[in-house]
Write a protein that holds these residues in place. Sequence first.
Motif, mmCIF file in Angstrom:
data_model
loop_
_atom_site.group_PDB
_atom_site.id
_atom_site.type_symbol
_atom_site.label_atom_id
_atom_site.label_comp_id
_atom_site.label_asym_id
_atom_site.label_seq_id
_atom_site.Cartn_x
_atom_site.Cartn_y
_atom_site.Cartn_z
ATOM 1 N N SER A 1 -4.477 -2.196 -6.213
ATOM 2 C CA SER A 1 -4.145 -0.776 -6.283
ATOM 3 C C SER A 1 -4.922 -0.083 -7.393
ATOM 4 N N CYS B 1 0.814 -1.219 0.000
ATOM 5 C CA CYS B 1 0.000 0.000 0.000
ATOM 6 C C CYS B 1 0.847 1.269 0.000
ATOM 7 N N TYR C 1 -7.376 1.272 -0.571
ATOM 8 C CA TYR C 1 -7.041 -0.151 -0.523
ATOM 9 C C TYR C 1 -7.949 -0.869 0.473
#
Length: 282
Positions: free
Chosen positions: A66, A30, A115
């Motif tokens: 993503s 992330c 996310y």
Amino acid sequence: MAKPTRLPELSEQDAGSEIKAIYGEIKACCRVPMVALIYRHLATHDGVLEWSWRVLAPAMRSGALSAAAREATAAPLSIALPPLTPSEAEALGLSAMDIAAIGYIATAYNTANPYNIIAVRVLMGLLASDQARGSAGGEQGKRVAPATFPALPTVVQLEDMPPALAERVKLLRVSGDDGSRGIVPTLYRHLAHWPDYMSASADALAPLFQNGEIETAAVEIGTAANGAALSLGAELREFDTAEGRPSGAAREELLATLGAFADTIPEMITVGRLLMDALPRN
């Protein structure tokens, strides 16, 4: 009156080696300096974070999650907070360094939460079936190398905040009932290191919660996330194996908690963007 139950969580510093390794890769995938509350909560249940990560890791490592997160949260907000002027910032005791730190924290959450909403929705979709639908095999992809970012300050627990601030924070949600299931967003707990700023921000946000504008924005984000997660979840079904997967009452409890996060995270995406956009620009 009994104190509200706080959602249990396993901090990074208290985690064992296996959980800590999962936390580290989540942060690396992330590109953020912290691991989200949802994962810290999943880690309090035996095997559940490990099951969740087996499901999510292929999409995290490949970049598919993503891309889905960016698409689901791409629409601009139609609401805004009044800009925090330099004189107002000074009155709140904020130096240039304070503003930079607040901006860093908000950016971290604004990066992580897209996310998080996709991940939560994927897990909910898979758990909608009461049995695992995947096989033991499946290629999870190459591990992502650790990423190093400046650490965030420790979180301030609700009971350690000034009482007036704690009351304001508890009111910052769309629903007035107890549907939060003990979730106190960690963004607020980090920003409580600047209590005057957090109090002023809560006062500015409260009318947008009360008049439904944050709820409207959050619903739009949630709807987009649902569509993205549905598509992604179909691809990840093969990794939904029985090991560590909750069943029976534990599954129902987890579904209810994930549902609370599914409502809260779009709110926090909206709030984080509002706070970031309102900060003074150098």
